[in-house]
Write a protein that holds these residues in place. Structure first.
Motif, PDB file in Angstrom:
ATOM      1  N   ALA A   1      10.751   5.378  17.062  1.00  0.00           N
ATOM      2  CA  ALA A   1       9.870   5.304  15.694  1.00  0.00           C
ATOM      3  C   ALA A   1      10.404   4.133  14.877  1.00  0.00           C
ATOM      4  O   ALA A   1       9.302   3.449  14.317  1.00  0.00           O
ATOM      5  CB  ALA A   1      10.187   6.550  14.832  1.00  0.00           C
ATOM      6  N   GLU A   2      11.286   3.524  15.269  1.00  0.00           N
ATOM      7  CA  GLU A   2      11.966   2.296  14.559  1.00  0.00           C
ATOM      8  C   GLU A   2      10.938   1.115  14.700  1.00  0.00           C
ATOM      9  O   GLU A   2      11.034   0.079  14.095  1.00  0.00           O
ATOM     10  CB  GLU A   2      13.388   2.076  14.366  1.00  0.00           C
ATOM     11  N   LEU A   3      10.399   1.078  15.962  1.00  0.00           N
ATOM     12  CA  LEU A   3       9.635  -0.044  16.125  1.00  0.00           C
ATOM     13  C   LEU A   3       8.307  -0.098  15.491  1.00  0.00           C
ATOM     14  O   LEU A   3       7.912  -1.194  15.070  1.00  0.00           O
ATOM     15  CB  LEU A   3       9.079   0.226  17.692  1.00  0.00           C
ATOM     16  N   GLY A   4       7.976   1.016  14.542  1.00  0.00           N
ATOM     17  CA  GLY A   4       6.729   0.922  13.868  1.00  0.00           C
ATOM     18  C   GLY A   4       7.251   0.443  12.535  1.00  0.00           C
ATOM     19  O   GLY A   4       8.021   0.683  11.903  1.00  0.00           O
ATOM     20  N   MET A   5       6.109  -0.177  11.914  1.00  0.00           N
ATOM     21  CA  MET A   5       6.279  -0.293  10.300  1.00  0.00           C
ATOM     22  C   MET A   5       5.767   0.892   9.766  1.00  0.00           C
ATOM     23  O   MET A   5       5.264   1.824  10.091  1.00  0.00           O
ATOM     24  CB  MET A   5       5.264  -1.495   9.769  1.00  0.00           C
ATOM     25  N   VAL A   6       6.154   0.673   8.456  1.00  0.00           N
ATOM     26  CA  VAL A   6       5.627   1.843   7.306  1.00  0.00           C
ATOM     27  C   VAL A   6       4.882   0.921   6.305  1.00  0.00           C
ATOM     28  O   VAL A   6       5.050  -0.242   6.408  1.00  0.00           O
ATOM     29  CB  VAL A   6       6.809   2.710   6.491  1.00  0.00           C
ATOM     30  N   SER A   7       4.211   1.623   5.150  1.00  0.00           N
ATOM     31  CA  SER A   7       3.415   0.641   4.386  1.00  0.00           C
ATOM     32  C   SER A   7       4.346  -0.243   3.696  1.00  0.00           C
ATOM     33  O   SER A   7       3.582  -1.487   3.406  1.00  0.00           O
ATOM     34  CB  SER A   7       2.783   1.752   3.314  1.00  0.00           C
ATOM     35  N   ASP A   8       5.587   0.143   3.213  1.00  0.00           N
ATOM     36  CA  ASP A   8       6.250  -1.020   2.460  1.00  0.00           C
ATOM     37  C   ASP A   8       6.465  -2.424   3.319  1.00  0.00           C
ATOM     38  O   ASP A   8       6.418  -3.376   2.654  1.00  0.00           O
ATOM     39  CB  ASP A   8       7.609  -0.431   2.241  1.00  0.00           C
ATOM     40  N   ASP A   9       6.557  -2.175   4.722  1.00  0.00           N
ATOM     41  CA  ASP A   9       6.544  -3.409   5.492  1.00  0.00           C
ATOM     42  C   ASP A   9       5.324  -4.269   5.573  1.00  0.00           C
ATOM     43  O   ASP A   9       5.554  -5.521   5.759  1.00  0.00           O
ATOM     44  CB  ASP A   9       6.997  -2.991   6.900  1.00  0.00           C
ATOM     45  N   VAL A  10       4.053  -3.610   5.312  1.00  0.00           N
ATOM     46  CA  VAL A  10       3.130  -4.584   5.624  1.00  0.00           C
ATOM     47  C   VAL A  10       2.995  -6.077   4.736  1.00  0.00           C
ATOM     48  O   VAL A  10       2.663  -6.932   5.157  1.00  0.00           O
ATOM     49  CB  VAL A  10       1.775  -3.782   5.001  1.00  0.00           C
ATOM     50  N   PHE A  11       3.444  -5.813   3.478  1.00  0.00           N
ATOM     51  CA  PHE A  11       3.338  -6.871   2.718  1.00  0.00           C
ATOM     52  C   PHE A  11       4.350  -8.103   2.840  1.00  0.00           C
ATOM     53  O   PHE A  11       4.411  -8.995   2.066  1.00  0.00           O
ATOM     54  CB  PHE A  11       3.696  -6.203   0.941  1.00  0.00           C
ATOM     55  N   HIS A  12       5.379  -7.657   3.862  1.00  0.00           N
ATOM     56  CA  HIS A  12       6.356  -8.722   4.178  1.00  0.00           C
ATOM     57  C   HIS A  12       5.999  -9.170   5.488  1.00  0.00           C
ATOM     58  O   HIS A  12       7.133  -9.819   6.227  1.00  0.00           O
ATOM     59  CB  HIS A  12       7.602  -7.993   3.990  1.00  0.00           C
ATOM     60  N   MET A  13       4.869  -8.921   6.162  1.00  0.00           N
ATOM     61  CA  MET A  13       4.897  -9.481   7.573  1.00  0.00           C
ATOM     62  C   MET A  13       4.862 -10.854   7.396  1.00  0.00           C
ATOM     63  O   MET A  13       4.135 -11.774   6.850  1.00  0.00           O
ATOM     64  CB  MET A  13       3.497  -8.876   8.112  1.00  0.00           C
ATOM     65  N   ASP A  14       5.424 -11.592   8.632  1.00  0.00           N
ATOM     66  CA  ASP A  14       5.416 -12.851   8.588  1.00  0.00           C
ATOM     67  C   ASP A  14       3.967 -13.502   9.108  1.00  0.00           C
ATOM     68  O   ASP A  14       3.494 -14.726   8.814  1.00  0.00           O
ATOM     69  CB  ASP A  14       6.352 -13.792   9.792  1.00  0.00           C
ATOM     70  N   ALA A  15       3.413 -12.708  10.037  1.00  0.00           N
ATOM     71  CA  ALA A  15       2.233 -13.221  10.131  1.00  0.00           C
ATOM     72  C   ALA A  15       1.235 -11.989  10.594  1.00  0.00           C
ATOM     73  O   ALA A  15       1.527 -10.720  10.703  1.00  0.00           O
ATOM     74  CB  ALA A  15       2.163 -13.926  11.869  1.00  0.00           C
ATOM     75  N   LEU A  16      -0.235 -12.206  10.523  1.00  0.00           N
ATOM     76  CA  LEU A  16      -1.008 -11.165  10.601  1.00  0.00           C
ATOM     77  C   LEU A  16      -1.225 -10.843  12.286  1.00  0.00           C
ATOM     78  O   LEU A  16      -1.276 -11.670  13.087  1.00  0.00           O
ATOM     79  CB  LEU A  16      -2.521 -11.334  10.305  1.00  0.00           C
ATOM     80  N   PRO A  17      -0.962  -9.712  12.711  1.00  0.00           N
ATOM     81  CA  PRO A  17      -1.067  -8.987  14.174  1.00  0.00           C
ATOM     82  C   PRO A  17      -2.518  -9.460  14.600  1.00  0.00           C
ATOM     83  O   PRO A  17      -3.516  -9.128  13.879  1.00  0.00           O
ATOM     84  CB  PRO A  17      -0.587  -7.786  14.230  1.00  0.00           C
ATOM     85  N   LYS A  18      -2.526  -9.493  16.041  1.00  0.00           N
ATOM     86  CA  LYS A  18      -3.945  -9.484  16.467  1.00  0.00           C
ATOM     87  C   LYS A  18      -4.461  -8.223  16.886  1.00  0.00           C
ATOM     88  O   LYS A  18      -5.372  -7.804  16.807  1.00  0.00           O
ATOM     89  CB  LYS A  18      -3.816 -10.334  17.899  1.00  0.00           C
ATOM     90  N   SER A  19      -3.569  -7.331  16.843  1.00  0.00           N
ATOM     91  CA  SER A  19      -3.977  -5.701  17.088  1.00  0.00           C
ATOM     92  C   SER A  19      -2.834  -4.730  16.363  1.00  0.00           C
ATOM     93  O   SER A  19      -1.521  -5.191  16.354  1.00  0.00           O
ATOM     94  CB  SER A  19      -4.028  -5.223  18.827  1.00  0.00           C
ATOM     95  N   ILE A  20      -3.382  -3.621  16.043  1.00  0.00           N
ATOM     96  CA  ILE A  20      -2.393  -2.617  15.405  1.00  0.00           C
ATOM     97  C   ILE A  20      -3.024  -1.300  15.676  1.00  0.00           C
ATOM     98  O   ILE A  20      -3.979  -1.131  15.862  1.00  0.00           O
ATOM     99  CB  ILE A  20      -2.487  -3.068  13.603  1.00  0.00           C
ATOM    100  N   LEU A  21      -1.947  -0.496  15.795  1.00  0.00           N
ATOM    101  CA  LEU A  21      -2.226   1.032  15.956  1.00  0.00           C
ATOM    102  C   LEU A  21      -1.772   1.509  14.555  1.00  0.00           C
ATOM    103  O   LEU A  21      -0.745   1.231  14.142  1.00  0.00           O
ATOM    104  CB  LEU A  21      -1.449   1.642  17.092  1.00  0.00           C
TER     105      LEU A  21
END
Length: 452
Positions: free
Chosen positions: A152-172
Motif C-alpha cells: 500500500a505504501e506504493l500509493g499516494m494519499v491526498s496530502d501527497d498530491v500537492f507535492h508531486m514533482d510531475a503530473l503523471p500520464k495515468s493514475i488509478l
C-alpha cells in the motif's frame, strides 16, 4: 491553582485558530496554541484551498473547447504543472502567513511544536517544555489513511498530491467518496488518463441517489474510467509504474495510484486516553453537545471528533466553545441542515435530506428536473444538470435541496438559507424566477415528479 494560560489549543487549523483568536481577542483570555506542521491545517494547506485551485485549473481545458462554439479562435493549449505548483505554493505560503498574523494580532502565543496531553491541565511540547492551562482544546483534525493491503505504501494519499514533482500520464484513484471523485475530475481535466475503482455499487455513498447517479454518468462521459464493484487485489512495482490487479481479474500498469479510502482522527500518541479522555472506535474524541470530553477541562472540536467533518463546522464549533467556556453563554453547535458542496465535475451542492432518507421518515413529494443548460446546449455538448427538491407532504417544508450543475456550491449556499429557515414549497413557488439561469428551475417546478 495558578495556570500558565487560560486556554491551550492543540492544532493550528481553521477551528483551533478561530477558537484561539476569539478567546483571546474578544473574551480577553490568555491563550497559547501549538502547531506541529503548517498553520492553516488540512483545509488551507493540503485540502479545500489547494484542491479548489486545482479544480479551477482543471476546468480550463473544457472552457477552451467550448469557446470555439461561441466564435473564439483558440490556439493549442497545454498545462504546465511546474508553473501551477510554484504559484500554488506561493499562495499557500501567503495564507499561512495570514493565519500567523491573525493569531499574533489577537495576542495568542504560538509554539511551532507537537503538543501532547499529560493530564487534565498540562501539555508537553516536543521541545520538552511543560505548560499548564485551565482549559485545553484539542483541534488536531484528521489524516488520510492507506488501506491494509500489501504494498500500500506504493500509493499516494491526498496530502501527497500537492507535492508531486510531475503530473503523471495515468493514475488509478481508489475510493468513491468526495475526495476520490473530486480528484478524478481534477486529474482528468488536467489531461491525465484516470481510472477510478470503488468497491460499492455507486460513488458518493450517503448522498442523494439520483444526484450521484448523474454525477457518475457525467464523469464517465467526460472520460473517466469508473469501475464500480471493484477493488485492488494486488499491486507491485514494475518498470513504468505500479502493476495493479483488480478484483475483477483485470491487470494494468498505472504511473500513480492514489488512495482516497478514508481519514482517521489525529489522536495517535497524544496521551489523551492516559489523561482520562474517552476515544471512539476509530480514535475520535468523544464529546458532549458542548464539545466537552470526559475530562471536564479538556474540549475537542473539528474532524478529531468525527461529527461533521467540514471546515465551516469546525469554525462554528470553535465559536460555540468560546461562548460556552469564556463568555458564560452555553452554546451547542448546530449540526442540522448544513449546506455543502462536492467539487466533482459536474459540481454537486446539497442541503438537507436525500430522497432515500426523507421517505424513510415521512410521506414526501419529489420535484426534480434534469436538462441541458443553455451554455452547453448552444455548444452542442451533451452535459446535463439536475435540480431537485424533497418536500414533506404534511408540513410542506422543503426537507432537501440537491443541485448538480456548474457553480452548484454557489447556488446551494443561498438555497441553504431558505431550507434552514423552514421554507415551504409554496415559499419557493412564490419566488420570482431569475431568467435565464439554471437555478430558476428551483422555483418553477410546479408538479411533483413522484410521491412516496
Amino acid at each position: 491553582m495558578t495556570f500558565d494560560y487560560d486556554l491551550f489549543v492543540i492544532g493550528g487549523g481553521s477551528g483551533g485558530v478561530r477558537a484561539a483568536r476569539v478567546a483571546a481577542g474578544e473574551a480577553g483570555a490568555k491563550v497559547a496554541l501549538a502547531e506541529m506542521d503548517r498553520y492553516g491545517g488540512t483545509c488551507v494547506i493540503r485540502g479545500c484551498v489547494p484542491k479548489k485551485l486545482m479544480v479551477f485549473a482543471s476546468e480550463y481545458s473544457a472552457i477552451a473547447e467550448e469557446a470555439s462554439s461561441y466564435g473564439w479562435s483558440v490556439g493549442e493549449m497545454s498545462f504546465d504543472w511546474d508553473t501551477f505548483k510554484t504559484r500554488l505554493n506561493k499562495e499557500l505560503d501567503r495564507l499561512e502567513g495570514v493565519y500567523r498574523k491573525l493569531l499574533a494580532g489577537s495576542g495568542v502565543t504560538t509554539f511551532d511544536a507537537r503538543a501532547k496531553v499529560k493530564d487534565a491541565h498540562t501539555v508537553v511540547l516536543s521541545t520538552g517544555e511543560e505548560i499548564t492551562a485551565k482549559h485545553i482544546l484539542v483541534a488536531t483534525g484528521g489524516r488520510p489513511v492507506r488501506p491494509e493491503i500489501p504494498n500500500a505504501e506504493l500509493g499516494m494519499v491526498s496530502d501527497d498530491v500537492f507535492h508531486m514533482d510531475a503530473l503523471p500520464k495515468s493514475i488509478l484513484i481508489v475510493g468513491g467518496g468526495y475526495i476520490a471523485s473530486e480528484f478524478a475530475g481534477i486529474f482528468n481535466g488536467l489531461g491525465v488518463e484516470v481510472t477510478q475503482f470503488y468497491r460499492g455499487a455507486q460513488i458518493l455513498r450517503g448522498f442523494d441517489d439520483e444526484a450521484r447517479g448523474l454525477i457518475a454518468e457525467e464523469m464517465q462521459m467526460n472520460g473517466i474510467d469508473l469501475s464500480l464493484g471493484t477493488n485492488i487485489e494486488m499491486m507491485e512495482p514494475v518498470e513504468g509504474g505500479i502493476l495493479v490487479k483488480a478484483t475483477t481479474g483485470e491487470e494494468k500498469v498505472f504511473e500513480k495510484v492514489l488512495f482516497a479510502t478514508g481519514r482517521d482522527p489525529n489522536t495517535w500518541d497524544m496521551g489523551l486516553e492516559e489523561a482520562g479522555v474517552t476515544l471512539g472506535r476509530r480514535g475520535e474524541i468523544v464529546v458532549d453537545a458542548y464539545s466537552q470530553t470526559t475530562v471536564p477541562s479538556i474540549y475537542a472540536i473539528g474532524d478529531v471528533t468525527d461529527r461533521v467533518n467540514l471546515t465551516p463546522v469546525a469554525i462554528r464549533e470553535g465559536m460555540a466553545f468560546v461562548e460556552t467556556v469564556f463568555k458564560g453563554n452555553p452554546v451547542s453547535p448546530d449540526h442540522d441542515l448544513i449546506p455543502t458542496a462536492v467539487f466533482t465535475q459536474p459540481e454537486f451542492g446539497t442541503v438537507g435530506l436525500s430522497e432515500e432518507a426523507a421517505r424513510d421518515l415521512e410521506p414526501i413529494e419529489v420535484y426534480t428536473t434534469s436538462f441541458r443548460p443553455m451554455q452547453t446546449s448552444f455548444a452542442d455538448r451533451p452535459n446535463r444538470v439536475l435540480m431537485k427538491l424533497i418536500v414533506s407532504q404534511a408540513s410542506r417544508k422543503v426537507l432537501g435541496c440537491h443541485i448538480v450543475a456548474p457553480a452548484a456550491g454557489e447556488m446551494i449556499q443561498l438555497a441553504g438559507i431558505a431550507v434552514k429557515m423552514g421554507a415551504t414549497k409554496e415559499d419557493f413557488d412564490r419566488t420570482v424566477a431569475v431568467h435565464p439561469t439554471m437555478s430558476e428551475e428551483i422555483v418553477t417546478m410546479r408538479n411533483p415528479t413522484r410521491k412516496s
